[in-house]
Write a protein that holds these residues in place. Structure first.
Motif, PDB file in Angstrom:
ATOM      1  N   PHE A   1      -6.648   0.403   3.613  1.00 20.56           N
ATOM      2  CA  PHE A   1      -5.665   1.538   3.280  1.00 20.56           C
ATOM      3  C   PHE A   1      -4.155   0.882   3.445  1.00 20.56           C
ATOM      4  CE2 PHE A   1      -9.020   3.882   5.872  1.00 20.56           C
ATOM      5  CZ  PHE A   1      -9.042   4.899   5.036  1.00 20.56           C
ATOM      6  N   ILE A   2      -3.415   1.075   2.163  1.00 22.23           N
ATOM      7  CA  ILE A   2      -2.109   0.951   1.964  1.00 22.23           C
ATOM      8  C   ILE A   2      -1.101   1.929   2.488  1.00 22.23           C
ATOM      9  CG2 ILE A   2      -0.239  -0.086   0.482  1.00 22.23           C
ATOM     10  CD1 ILE A   2      -2.434  -0.981  -1.299  1.00 22.23           C
ATOM     11  N   MET A   3      -0.384   1.559   3.357  1.00 20.25           N
ATOM     12  CA  MET A   3       0.444   2.246   4.114  1.00 20.25           C
ATOM     13  C   MET A   3       2.091   1.917   3.938  1.00 20.25           C
ATOM     14  SD  MET A   3      -1.636   2.999   7.498  1.00 20.25           S
ATOM     15  CE  MET A   3      -1.366   4.471   7.894  1.00 20.25           C
ATOM     16  N   PRO A   4       2.699   2.652   2.992  1.00 14.25           N
ATOM     17  CA  PRO A   4       4.369   2.635   2.781  1.00 14.25           C
ATOM     18  C   PRO A   4       5.064   2.544   3.963  1.00 14.25           C
ATOM     19  CG  PRO A   4       3.383   4.042   1.219  1.00 14.25           C
ATOM     20  CD  PRO A   4       2.381   3.881   2.494  1.00 14.25           C
ATOM     21  N   VAL A   5       6.009   1.697   4.097  1.00 12.80           N
ATOM     22  CA  VAL A   5       6.761   1.871   5.588  1.00 12.80           C
ATOM     23  C   VAL A   5       8.250   2.412   4.764  1.00 12.80           C
ATOM     24  CG1 VAL A   5       7.930   0.822   7.237  1.00 12.80           C
ATOM     25  CG2 VAL A   5       5.816  -0.169   6.437  1.00 12.80           C
ATOM     26  N   PRO A   6       8.512   3.884   4.976  1.00 12.37           N
ATOM     27  CA  PRO A   6       9.786   4.391   4.252  1.00 12.37           C
ATOM     28  C   PRO A   6      11.094   4.315   5.205  1.00 12.37           C
ATOM     29  CG  PRO A   6       8.209   6.004   5.511  1.00 12.37           C
ATOM     30  CD  PRO A   6       7.619   4.827   5.823  1.00 12.37           C
ATOM     31  N   ILE A   7      11.394   3.042   5.070  1.00 11.54           N
ATOM     32  CA  ILE A   7      12.602   2.837   5.774  1.00 11.54           C
ATOM     33  C   ILE A   7      13.788   2.325   4.862  1.00 11.54           C
ATOM     34  CG2 ILE A   7      11.835   2.294   8.330  1.00 11.54           C
ATOM     35  CD1 ILE A   7      11.697  -0.708   7.456  1.00 11.54           C
TER      36      ILE A   7
ATOM     37  N   ARG B   1      -1.496  -4.514  -6.138  1.00 12.38           N
ATOM     38  CA  ARG B   1      -2.047  -4.568  -7.273  1.00 12.38           C
ATOM     39  C   ARG B   1      -3.590  -5.049  -7.270  1.00 12.38           C
ATOM     40  NH1 ARG B   1       2.738  -7.738  -7.153  1.00 12.38           N
ATOM     41  NH2 ARG B   1       1.979  -9.767  -6.350  1.00 12.38           N
ATOM     42  N   GLN B   2      -4.174  -4.749  -5.991  1.00 16.20           N
ATOM     43  CA  GLN B   2      -5.550  -4.677  -6.067  1.00 16.20           C
ATOM     44  C   GLN B   2      -6.227  -3.502  -5.936  1.00 16.20           C
ATOM     45  OE1 GLN B   2      -7.132  -7.569  -2.697  1.00 16.20           O
ATOM     46  NE2 GLN B   2      -5.173  -8.222  -2.473  1.00 16.20           N
ATOM     47  N   GLU B   3      -5.518  -2.599  -5.947  1.00 10.41           N
ATOM     48  CA  GLU B   3      -6.083  -1.249  -5.961  1.00 10.41           C
ATOM     49  C   GLU B   3      -6.562  -0.861  -7.574  1.00 10.41           C
ATOM     50  OE1 GLU B   3      -3.722   1.784  -3.211  1.00 10.41           O
ATOM     51  OE2 GLU B   3      -2.606   1.104  -4.958  1.00 10.41           O
ATOM     52  N   LEU B   4      -7.596  -0.389  -7.670  1.00  9.57           N
ATOM     53  CA  LEU B   4      -8.042   0.103  -9.030  1.00  9.57           C
ATOM     54  C   LEU B   4      -7.575   1.261  -9.402  1.00  9.57           C
ATOM     55  CD1 LEU B   4     -11.936  -0.443  -8.890  1.00  9.57           C
ATOM     56  CD2 LEU B   4     -10.247  -1.993  -9.888  1.00  9.57           C
ATOM     57  N   VAL B   5      -7.415   2.131  -8.304  1.00  5.06           N
ATOM     58  CA  VAL B   5      -6.569   3.377  -8.727  1.00  5.06           C
ATOM     59  C   VAL B   5      -5.161   3.673  -7.865  1.00  5.06           C
ATOM     60  CG1 VAL B   5      -6.759   6.046  -8.834  1.00  5.06           C
ATOM     61  CG2 VAL B   5      -8.848   4.678  -9.062  1.00  5.06           C
ATOM     62  N   PRO B   6      -4.205   3.743  -8.313  1.00  3.81           N
ATOM     63  CA  PRO B   6      -3.119   3.341  -7.484  1.00  3.81           C
ATOM     64  C   PRO B   6      -2.891   4.542  -6.350  1.00  3.81           C
ATOM     65  CG  PRO B   6      -2.432   3.374  -9.903  1.00  3.81           C
ATOM     66  CD  PRO B   6      -3.947   3.739  -9.917  1.00  3.81           C
ATOM     67  N   GLY B   7      -2.772   3.932  -5.267  1.00  2.00           N
ATOM     68  CA  GLY B   7      -2.495   4.824  -4.260  1.00  2.00           C
ATOM     69  C   GLY B   7      -3.737   4.995  -3.214  1.00  2.00           C
ATOM     70  N   GLU B   8      -5.025   4.556  -3.949  1.00  2.00           N
ATOM     71  CA  GLU B   8      -6.272   4.899  -3.281  1.00  2.00           C
ATOM     72  C   GLU B   8      -6.555   3.701  -2.163  1.00  2.00           C
ATOM     73  OE1 GLU B   8      -9.686   5.492  -6.259  1.00  2.00           O
ATOM     74  OE2 GLU B   8      -8.930   7.592  -5.638  1.00  2.00           O
ATOM     75  N   GLY B   9      -6.090   2.617  -2.305  1.00  2.00           N
ATOM     76  CA  GLY B   9      -6.731   1.614  -1.417  1.00  2.00           C
ATOM     77  C   GLY B   9      -7.896   0.843  -2.242  1.00  2.00           C
TER      78      GLY B   9
ATOM     79  N   LEU C   1       3.278   6.344  10.197  1.00  2.00           N
ATOM     80  CA  LEU C   1       2.785   5.758   8.720  1.00  2.00           C
ATOM     81  C   LEU C   1       1.789   6.495   8.470  1.00  2.00           C
ATOM     82  CD1 LEU C   1       3.370   2.138   8.671  1.00  2.00           C
ATOM     83  CD2 LEU C   1       4.958   3.657   8.426  1.00  2.00           C
ATOM     84  N   HIS C   2       1.535   6.921   6.944  1.00  2.00           N
ATOM     85  CA  HIS C   2       0.278   7.700   6.527  1.00  2.00           C
ATOM     86  C   HIS C   2      -0.188   6.995   5.199  1.00  2.00           C
ATOM     87  CE1 HIS C   2       1.740  11.268   8.912  1.00  2.00           C
ATOM     88  NE2 HIS C   2       2.865  10.802   8.675  1.00  2.00           N
ATOM     89  N   VAL C   3      -1.584   7.191   5.192  1.00  2.00           N
ATOM     90  CA  VAL C   3      -2.260   6.747   4.030  1.00  2.00           C
ATOM     91  C   VAL C   3      -1.775   7.536   2.799  1.00  2.00           C
ATOM     92  CG1 VAL C   3      -4.239   5.707   5.390  1.00  2.00           C
ATOM     93  CG2 VAL C   3      -4.394   7.947   4.186  1.00  2.00           C
ATOM     94  N   SER C   4      -1.924   6.759   1.598  1.00  2.00           N
ATOM     95  CA  SER C   4      -1.560   7.859   0.573  1.00  2.00           C
ATOM     96  C   SER C   4      -2.599   8.582   0.156  1.00  2.00           C
ATOM     97  CB  SER C   4      -1.310   6.844  -0.947  1.00  2.00           C
ATOM     98  OG  SER C   4      -0.888   5.499  -0.391  1.00  2.00           O
ATOM     99  N   LYS C   5      -3.734   8.280   0.264  1.00  2.00           N
ATOM    100  CA  LYS C   5      -5.125   8.936   0.254  1.00  2.00           C
ATOM    101  C   LYS C   5      -6.327   8.736   1.375  1.00  2.00           C
ATOM    102  CE  LYS C   5      -8.223  10.423  -3.526  1.00  2.00           C
ATOM    103  NZ  LYS C   5      -8.984   9.721  -4.793  1.00  2.00           N
ATOM    104  N   PRO C   6      -6.605   9.945   2.038  1.00  2.00           N
ATOM    105  CA  PRO C   6      -7.748   9.598   2.949  1.00  2.00           C
ATOM    106  C   PRO C   6      -9.081   9.019   2.160  1.00  2.00           C
ATOM    107  CG  PRO C   6      -6.988  11.900   3.108  1.00  2.00           C
ATOM    108  CD  PRO C   6      -6.305  11.095   1.794  1.00  2.00           C
ATOM    109  N   TYR C   7      -9.833   8.501   2.941  1.00  2.00           N
ATOM    110  CA  TYR C   7     -10.963   7.959   2.474  1.00  2.00           C
ATOM    111  C   TYR C   7     -12.184   8.864   2.836  1.00  2.00           C
ATOM    112  CZ  TYR C   7     -14.794   4.560   1.391  1.00  2.00           C
ATOM    113  OH  TYR C   7     -15.992   4.037   0.877  1.00  2.00           O
ATOM    114  N   GLN C   8     -13.151   9.112   1.728  1.00  2.94           N
ATOM    115  CA  GLN C   8     -14.229   9.776   1.975  1.00  2.94           C
ATOM    116  C   GLN C   8     -15.513   8.888   2.214  1.00  2.94           C
ATOM    117  OE1 GLN C   8     -14.568  13.232  -0.539  1.00  2.94           O
ATOM    118  NE2 GLN C   8     -16.819  13.585   0.129  1.00  2.94           N
TER     119      GLN C   8
END
Ligand code: HEC
Length: 632
Positions: free
Chosen positions: A155-161, A195-203, A136-143
């Motif tokens: 981090f939100i990590m989708p489970v592609p199954i 739903r807690q993300e301010l920017v989708p995919g960002e965490g 599983l990968h994060v949608s966007k790395p954190y700086q």
């Protein structure tokens, strides 16, 4: 004879004098085994510790420091007090090992002769448990900025199954362990994290994580990671379920390192074909509602108790507080009065928090009382106090708030899935503690709903909704309980409220459409199913229900002699139900009513192709042919 006696007496002291002196402490013989075993898992390249301890030179270079931190037991980091819970993976030096290190440093750190066959441990830089079945990968790395305070990031990590899988092991690869101190993994099947993300995919940021679940479906596993730890393997029969569409949320604690760092963690999952047969559960003692610590208070006590209502085995414990926690105790008082320690931490340090698995399960008979007693120091003398000068501290999930949680992973002794029963007794106790509490009422509502007691469930969801008027989830669940109690207008009002709170909440949209359909509000129902379908194209239910609603709507229009409009509904419905023989028949009838006989005939022929045995279709087709044969 006599001479022999005398000589023995004389020789004895000489013998002891001449006995080999205790061999000097040397690196290879004494120190290397201690360090390789207890320090190297973290003190190696790429790991969290600031330097490696993998050779004589490494250890010698840091020797005085090592002597100091092992003597004070700061290293290896291990919080629980021995004798108060017997834990697997205990990382603690014995008094003897500590003394050996002291003696070695005093003796000038001799290397001694190398020991045959001894070598520094090697660690796989790849996945420790082999190539995972799924990464599983994060949608966007954190700086992470170079400087500043600690960061708690999710981090939100989708489970592609595409089908449910059973997970027997999980490994977290921090990507950048230097700044990555501790991580918890939470399963989110409801999309609540997104739903807690301010920017989708960002965490999103936040220290502690709770996920609102739509259904009572606790997973019963501690999925956590700390530096130097092994992959989390589930015990035989305790694989956990991964569902399509689910997310894993990785909650991490990051420390700036002095330069900008990119944090890009991965999670490896290892599957098994064997589904879960044992159903552990996480029990939580907590009393955050009691936390209100005046500034300067050196010993503020937070307590909680829980009565165990069935025979249980404790498998693991996870105590949690923020920076003010000091002495933390958890213990069980058995019905016969015996006290059993679960865990005792004399000097809590958030940096080294972790889940402690018991070496062997601890049996707690029904009637046992589990107690939590956590002490907090909010004085300026507490070096970890994040507020200087100290301020009033309440319960909450920011770093300047406090928490008092003691989680136990338990397995009911009688086997089978006892979770709902156990959960109910716990929630009842919690409702006594907090009658208006959101999560207690929410969970109770869920349990009652699964038991088929919708009216009682509605009362609890109502309380949950009052406790948190901004929870779209609680409003929706309240609506579902009202719907199941046949209170359609009230249910509709709650679904609409949920959508006001969160217009993108597809579940509420879907439920609203269903309640509208039940009330024969076809147009509204069709519109809402259409929206739900657009929002969630992969879910076939909305499409199917939209088809049904359009057919019923069409029927109603047909009965009202509005064949034209009826036909339009049937035609749209056919897009969603192209293989529905009956619907082709209905379309044919509407066309016949409009005297479009050729088209009507075509529909009946299609209907008969799909269902060749349909007598009504055959007969109608005959009638149609007769009608067409009649002279105009
Ligand atoms: C669980 C991982 C872990 C293990 C195991 C561990 N260390 Fe550490 N060690 C760290 C980290 C992280 C730091 C730096 C952060 C800190 O000092 O709090 C550190 C710092 C140190 C320091 C520097 C302390 C200071 O005051 O700057 C010494 C010395 C040390 N470790 C020695 C040891 C020795 C000796 C062992 C084994 C007996 C050991 N460590 C085991 C993670 C570990």
């Amino acid at each position: 004879m006599r001479g022999a006696l005398i000589s023995l007496a004389m020789v004895a002291p000489v013998l002891s004098w001449a006995a080999p002196a205790p061999s000097p402490v040397t690196f290879y013989k004494h120190i290397a085994p201690i360090v390789y075993q207890n320090c190297a898992p973290c003190h190696r390249p790429g790991e969290s510790a600031p330097f490696s301890l993998l050779s004589y030179d490494d250890v010698k270079r840091h020797a005085p420091q090592i002597a100091a931190v092992t003597k004070s037991r700061y290293m290896p980091p291990w919080l629980p007090e021995p004798g108060h819970g017997d834990f697997a993976e205990e990382r603690r030096l014995t008094d003897e090992q500590i003394r050996l290190i002291q003696d070695w440093v005093k003796a000038g750190m001799p290397a001694g002769p190398p020991v045959k066959g001894q070598a520094p441990p090697t660690f796989s830089s790849e996945w420790q448990a082999g190539t995972p079945d799924l990464i599983l990968h994060v949608s966007k790395p954190y700086q992470l900025a170079a400087t500043g305070g600690e960061i708690f990031w999710n981090f939100i990590m989708p489970v592609p199954i595409t089908a449910t899988r059973w997970v027997r092991a999980m490994e977290v690869r921090p990507g950048n362990p230097k700044v990555f101190h501790h991580a918890n993994v939470v399963l989110d099947r409801s999309g609540a994290a997104r739903r807690q993300e301010l920017v989708p995919g960002e965490g999103f940021s936040g220290m502690d994580l709770t996920i609102e679940e739509e259904t009572f479906d606790p997973d019963g596993h501690f999925l956590s990671w700390k530096p130097g730890s092994k992959p989390v393997e589930a015990e035989e029969g305790m694989a956990w379920r991964a569902d399509p569409g689910m997310n894993l949320v990785l909650n991490v604690h990051l420390r700036p390192s002095g330069k900008t760092e990119i944090i890009n963690p991965e999670i490896g999952l290892y599957f098994t074909d064997r589904p879960q047969t044992k159903f552990p559960m996480l029990l939580q003692l907590e009393h955050d509602g009691m936390i209100d610590i005046p500034p300067g208070e050196k010993d503020f006590l937070v307590t909680d108790e829980m009565k165990v209502t069935m025979d249980l085995n404790v498998l693991a414990v996870y105590p949690h507080a923020h920076y003010l926690g000091k002495l933390m105790e958890g213990y069980a008082t058995l019905p016969d009065g015996t006290k059993k320690w679960l865990v005792r931490i004399p000097d809590w340090d958030l940096s080294w928090q972790g889940v402690y698995r018991l070496k062997s399960p601890l049996f707690l008979p029904a009637g046992t009382v589990v107690s939590m007693r956590f002490h907090y120091d909010n004085s300026a003398e507490n070096p970890r106090n994040p507020s200087n000068p100290p301020r009033e501290v309440k319960g909450g999930n920011q770093a300047i708030d406090e928490m008092s949680h003691l989680w136990l992973q338990v397995l009911p002794a009688q086997g089978g899935d006892q979770r709902a029963k156990l959960q109910e007794s716990l929630v009842r106790q919690r409702l006594e503690k907090y009658p208006d509490d959101f999560s207690a009422n929410y969970t109770m509502g869920d349990l009652l709903l699964t038991q088929g007691n919708a009216p009682a469930a509605a009362e609890h969801f109502e309380k949950a909704s009052k406790a948190d008027p901004n929870s779209a989830l609680a409003a929706t669940e309240w609506g579902i309980a009202l719907f199941s109690s046949q209170k359609l207008p009230e249910a509709e009002a709650q679904f609409k409220r949920a959508l006001e709170i969160n217009p993108a909440y597809t579940d509420a949209r879907y439920d609203l459409a269903s309640v509208e359909a039940s009330g024969a509000k076809w147009e509204a129902a069709a519109n809402d199913f259409r929206k739900a379908m657009e929002e969630r194209p992969e879910d076939s239910r909305a499409r199917q229900h939209l088809g049904e609603v359009l057919v019923l709507w069409g029927d109603e229009l047909f009965r009202a002699n509005r064949a034209e409009q009826s036909l339009a509904r049937y035609r749209e419905a056919l897009q969603y139900r192209p293989g529905d023989a009956q619907l082709h028949g209905k379309t044919g009838v509407a066309l016949a009513r409009l005297a479009r006989l050729d088209e009507a005939q075509a529909e009946f022929e299609t209907s008969l192709r799909i269902d060749p045995k349909s007598e009504p279709a055959k007969q109608t087709l005959e009638v149609l042919k007769l009608m067409k044969a009649q002279p105009k």
